[in-house]
Design a protein around this motif. Sequence first.
Motif, PDB file in Angstrom:
ATOM      1  N   GLU A  42       7.440  -4.814  -0.362  1.00 41.13           N
ATOM      2  CA  GLU A  42       7.385  -4.351  -1.673  1.00 41.13           C
ATOM      3  C   GLU A  42       6.411  -3.325  -1.798  1.00 41.13           C
ATOM      4  O   GLU A  42       5.512  -3.265  -1.037  1.00 41.13           O
ATOM      5  CB  GLU A  42       7.506  -5.640  -2.620  1.00 41.13           C
ATOM      6  CG  GLU A  42       8.748  -6.713  -2.485  1.00 41.13           C
ATOM      7  CD  GLU A  42      10.096  -5.969  -2.716  1.00 41.13           C
ATOM      8  OE1 GLU A  42       9.968  -5.081  -3.468  1.00 41.13           O
ATOM      9  OE2 GLU A  42      10.834  -6.460  -2.014  1.00 41.13           O
ATOM     10  N   CYS A  43       6.245  -2.815  -3.020  1.00 39.47           N
ATOM     11  CA  CYS A  43       5.318  -1.656  -3.684  1.00 39.47           C
ATOM     12  C   CYS A  43       3.942  -1.768  -2.675  1.00 39.47           C
ATOM     13  O   CYS A  43       3.395  -2.695  -2.537  1.00 39.47           O
ATOM     14  CB  CYS A  43       5.110  -1.810  -4.877  1.00 39.47           C
ATOM     15  SG  CYS A  43       4.004  -0.419  -5.593  1.00 39.47           S
ATOM     16  N   LEU A  44       3.853  -0.729  -2.017  1.00 41.90           N
ATOM     17  CA  LEU A  44       2.515  -0.483  -1.225  1.00 41.90           C
ATOM     18  C   LEU A  44       1.564   0.127  -1.780  1.00 41.90           C
ATOM     19  O   LEU A  44       0.592   0.921  -1.264  1.00 41.90           O
ATOM     20  CB  LEU A  44       3.123   0.359   0.273  1.00 41.90           C
ATOM     21  CG  LEU A  44       4.031  -0.351   0.947  1.00 41.90           C
ATOM     22  CD1 LEU A  44       4.296   0.210   2.328  1.00 41.90           C
ATOM     23  CD2 LEU A  44       3.612  -1.827   1.442  1.00 41.90           C
ATOM     24  N   VAL A  52       8.609  -0.527   5.261  1.00 38.85           N
ATOM     25  CA  VAL A  52       9.128   0.567   4.345  1.00 38.85           C
ATOM     26  C   VAL A  52       9.241   0.166   2.931  1.00 38.85           C
ATOM     27  O   VAL A  52       9.754  -0.924   2.732  1.00 38.85           O
ATOM     28  CB  VAL A  52      10.401   0.877   4.772  1.00 38.85           C
ATOM     29  CG1 VAL A  52      11.001   2.059   3.953  1.00 38.85           C
ATOM     30  CG2 VAL A  52      10.472   1.444   6.340  1.00 38.85           C
ATOM     31  N   CYS A  53       8.444   0.730   1.993  1.00 36.84           N
ATOM     32  CA  CYS A  53       8.485   0.463   0.575  1.00 36.84           C
ATOM     33  C   CYS A  53       9.821   0.544   0.355  1.00 36.84           C
ATOM     34  O   CYS A  53      10.526   1.665   0.426  1.00 36.84           O
ATOM     35  CB  CYS A  53       7.509   1.284  -0.158  1.00 36.84           C
ATOM     36  SG  CYS A  53       7.704   0.727  -1.757  1.00 36.84           S
ATOM     37  N   ARG A  54      10.305  -0.578  -0.660  1.00 32.99           N
ATOM     38  CA  ARG A  54      11.866  -0.412  -1.240  1.00 32.99           C
ATOM     39  C   ARG A  54      11.857  -0.751  -2.683  1.00 32.99           C
ATOM     40  O   ARG A  54      12.560  -0.910  -3.561  1.00 32.99           O
ATOM     41  CB  ARG A  54      12.712  -1.340  -0.644  1.00 32.99           C
ATOM     42  CG  ARG A  54      12.375  -2.728  -0.768  1.00 32.99           C
ATOM     43  CD  ARG A  54      13.680  -3.693  -0.647  1.00 32.99           C
ATOM     44  NE  ARG A  54      13.043  -4.950  -0.680  1.00 32.99           N
ATOM     45  CZ  ARG A  54      13.622  -5.981   0.227  1.00 32.99           C
ATOM     46  NH1 ARG A  54      14.825  -5.683   0.631  1.00 32.99           N
ATOM     47  NH2 ARG A  54      13.152  -6.985   0.260  1.00 32.99           N
ATOM     48  N   SER A  60      10.086   3.078  -7.309  1.00 29.37           N
ATOM     49  CA  SER A  60       9.701   4.556  -6.933  1.00 29.37           C
ATOM     50  C   SER A  60      10.314   4.990  -5.717  1.00 29.37           C
ATOM     51  O   SER A  60      10.855   6.066  -5.760  1.00 29.37           O
ATOM     52  CB  SER A  60       8.400   4.748  -7.129  1.00 29.37           C
ATOM     53  OG  SER A  60       7.808   4.300  -8.460  1.00 29.37           O
ATOM     54  N   CYS A  61       9.955   4.326  -4.550  1.00 26.09           N
ATOM     55  CA  CYS A  61      10.092   4.652  -3.542  1.00 26.09           C
ATOM     56  C   CYS A  61      11.743   4.663  -3.339  1.00 26.09           C
ATOM     57  O   CYS A  61      12.399   5.552  -2.551  1.00 26.09           O
ATOM     58  CB  CYS A  61       9.609   3.867  -2.422  1.00 26.09           C
ATOM     59  SG  CYS A  61       7.745   4.173  -2.380  1.00 26.09           S
ATOM     60  N   ALA A  62      12.309   3.784  -3.729  1.00 25.28           N
ATOM     61  CA  ALA A  62      13.907   3.424  -3.707  1.00 25.28           C
ATOM     62  C   ALA A  62      14.517   4.535  -4.075  1.00 25.28           C
ATOM     63  O   ALA A  62      15.227   5.330  -3.701  1.00 25.28           O
ATOM     64  CB  ALA A  62      14.293   2.123  -4.284  1.00 25.28           C
TER      65      ALA A  62
END
Lengths: 166, 583
Positions: A132-134, A83-85, A88-90
């Motif tokens: 981290e960022c995918l 899961v990207c955290r 932006s995703c956060a």
Amino acid sequence: MSFTVPQELEKEIDERITHYPVSKRSAVLPILHALQHHFGYLSEEAVEWTAAKLELQPIKVLEVVTFYPGFRQEAPGKYHIRVCRTLSCAMAGSYELMEALCEKGEIDRSAVSHHHPIAVGKDGKFSIEFAECLASCGFGPVCMVNDEFHENVTPDKVEDLLSKYE
Amino acid sequence: MPPAATDEKKPTAETPAVPMVNVQIDGQWYQFPKGTRMIEACRQVGKDVPHYCYHPKLTSPGNCRMCLVEMGMPPRLAPGQEPEKDGEGHQPIQWIPRPAIACANTVAENMGIRTDSELTRGCRHGVMELLLINHPLDCPICDQAGECRLQEFSVEHGTGGSRFREQKVKKPKNVDIGPRIRLDDERCIMCSRCVRFTDEIADDPVLGFTERGSHTVLAVHPGHELANNYSLNTVDICPVGALTSNDFRFQMRVWFLKETKSICTDCGRGCNTLIGSREGRVYRQTPRENNDVNSAWMCDHGRLNFHYLDSELRLSAPLVKDEGVHKESTWPKAIQRAATALKAHGGSEIAVVVSSRMTNEELFMAKRLIDTLGAEHVATVPRAGEPDAYLIAADKNPNTQGARLILGLEGDLAAGLDSVRRGVADGRIKAVVTLQEDLLTPEAGFDAQTLDGLEALVVLHLLANPTAQMASVVLPGAGFAEKRGSMINVTGRLQRLNKATEPFGQSLDDWEILRDLIQAIGGGNGIYLIEDVFKQLAAGVEEFEGLTLSKIGDLGVPLIETGETVPLLERERERIAKGQIVG
Ligand code: SF4
Ligand code: SF4
Ligand code: FES
Ligand code: FES
């Protein structure tokens, strides 16, 4: 459980080493990728094996393994979810996504720490970790299940998502 | 004024002359050989640049950034443009807004370096502030305090305060990484000196950084350890208290230690050392740089082999045996007893076993004793061992060369010892004097039964060893840290020991004991100072002609040719020639 690298994989690895004629130490990354791809994670034995293969001390391999979060030192489940955290995703709700995935996938993350980032569900079907960022920041929250990519995964889509993996 | 080139670097007929370049440092122009590192150029003109990761004997990864300085170069010329030069032929310097590391870059023609500009100072502030963000406030309980680069540079180059209000990162503390070393990861500043030492010098690359990022830790691989015989050198070169010695930690604050320049006497290499002592007790030994002997290193075994100096077995007073029981005695009585016992025998009945662990001065006095007694049997105890590929010599005696020269011993030393052993066994030898040798060790090879048959056994030693137990007279002598004197190492270099502590209890310097004994046997000789012993030695033994103890200096002088080379130094020279290290 003894650690044996199948002949074919070893042949492939030996071939990759030839790509680095100046210093075979440089082959450490491709070898680790190949081993992780095959075994699912990099065990202590895998590190020792790689070191012996490249005539290095195992610490020199461990340095690389622990540097990249992409290398796992613990066995994942059948389906490994990342899961990207990153920002932006956060902001789009990756922490809520994580919670929903754990709840529906029956995964307990309470023992997760800096040193043990992966949590495996009861039956070993799912495992999960933050990443981290995918690289799909416009479509958060984003996650990956094994090598498959999923965008805009809001918590309400979690049940659907998990049901695709048997 | 250009810095004087050191002797080794002076161009000779074989090595082509290195071209010189003009460099401005803090406003002054100097000349340096091309290829000189900026940091070394600055050091040579008295402008020390603070640094952590740089070590002249190791490769330079340039990772700590403490050595950042402002740098400038002459302006780039347009095609056909003539350089503008001042009266002395120097071009103007264009200062570069980005700082450069002084440790890994070399000087260039018309380069400018500012070691004290606003930019340079700002860099140092910044590096210090970042290093201290996660550094624990351990100084009051840290062994490195007092000789810590982080402390020193904080004072000199830090800002004095911290703007960091967050939680410090927690890392492993008190980690057992090997039999002689403990690691505190929170104190580590990740300079990698220890990693490079184990990779490049000790050929035992067991250290590495794992979890690089905000949690970076120095580590040994699980199940491995830092155990090589040179491991404690990492403690010396660690600029902070991350690596500490199990033997020394918490024993003494370093600012209380008196440092005495001496040499290790554990093998024939004679690594140069500093003995750290306080109030008559030795607390540690550390290597002292000597590029003709030990570079900047020493082995762990030699370094730690000093605890016997204050062991329980240490003799503290002369002993005389009466009716089978040792009693403490005064020096005059003990000397007299020894003299009387020896005088009762003719030279053919007396053997003197002399130690090649003694200094030249002591050996010279031993030779006098032999001559005074007319003793016909003289031997040393050879100690042949395994050399390693670094510093350890095959000869485990520190002064075999000196013993050969001064006692006039030739040929096979083992055969000499063997003949004394046989003489004692078959009763021809009735009196034995042993100087700093325990005869009941496997190396010496005597057995208690034959020694028991002797009419006189005089022992000069530091410890109450089995031979001393059997002696008629025991004369307590001095340990290596308790004496001034000289020895000749396996390469034939004459080196000096200096006195760090006084001899233990009532023990005396060996040469004084021997002087008094000679006096009691044969009459006067007016020697009052160790310097006088050396003077007589220089007059009596050709090789020492013209030398004095002070002329030997801190780094020793080559005395004789033995043809031995030092493997570690050979490799170091190769690395210097390849430009991998400064040396
Ligand atoms: S332990 Fe010391 S020498 Fe090693 S990297 Fe850390 S600070 Fe440097
Ligand atoms: S190599 Fe020899 S002289 Fe050097 S420290 Fe070790 S024992 Fe002492
Ligand atoms: S922040 Fe999640 S994909 Fe970039
Ligand atoms: S001394 Fe560390 S970067 Fe130069």
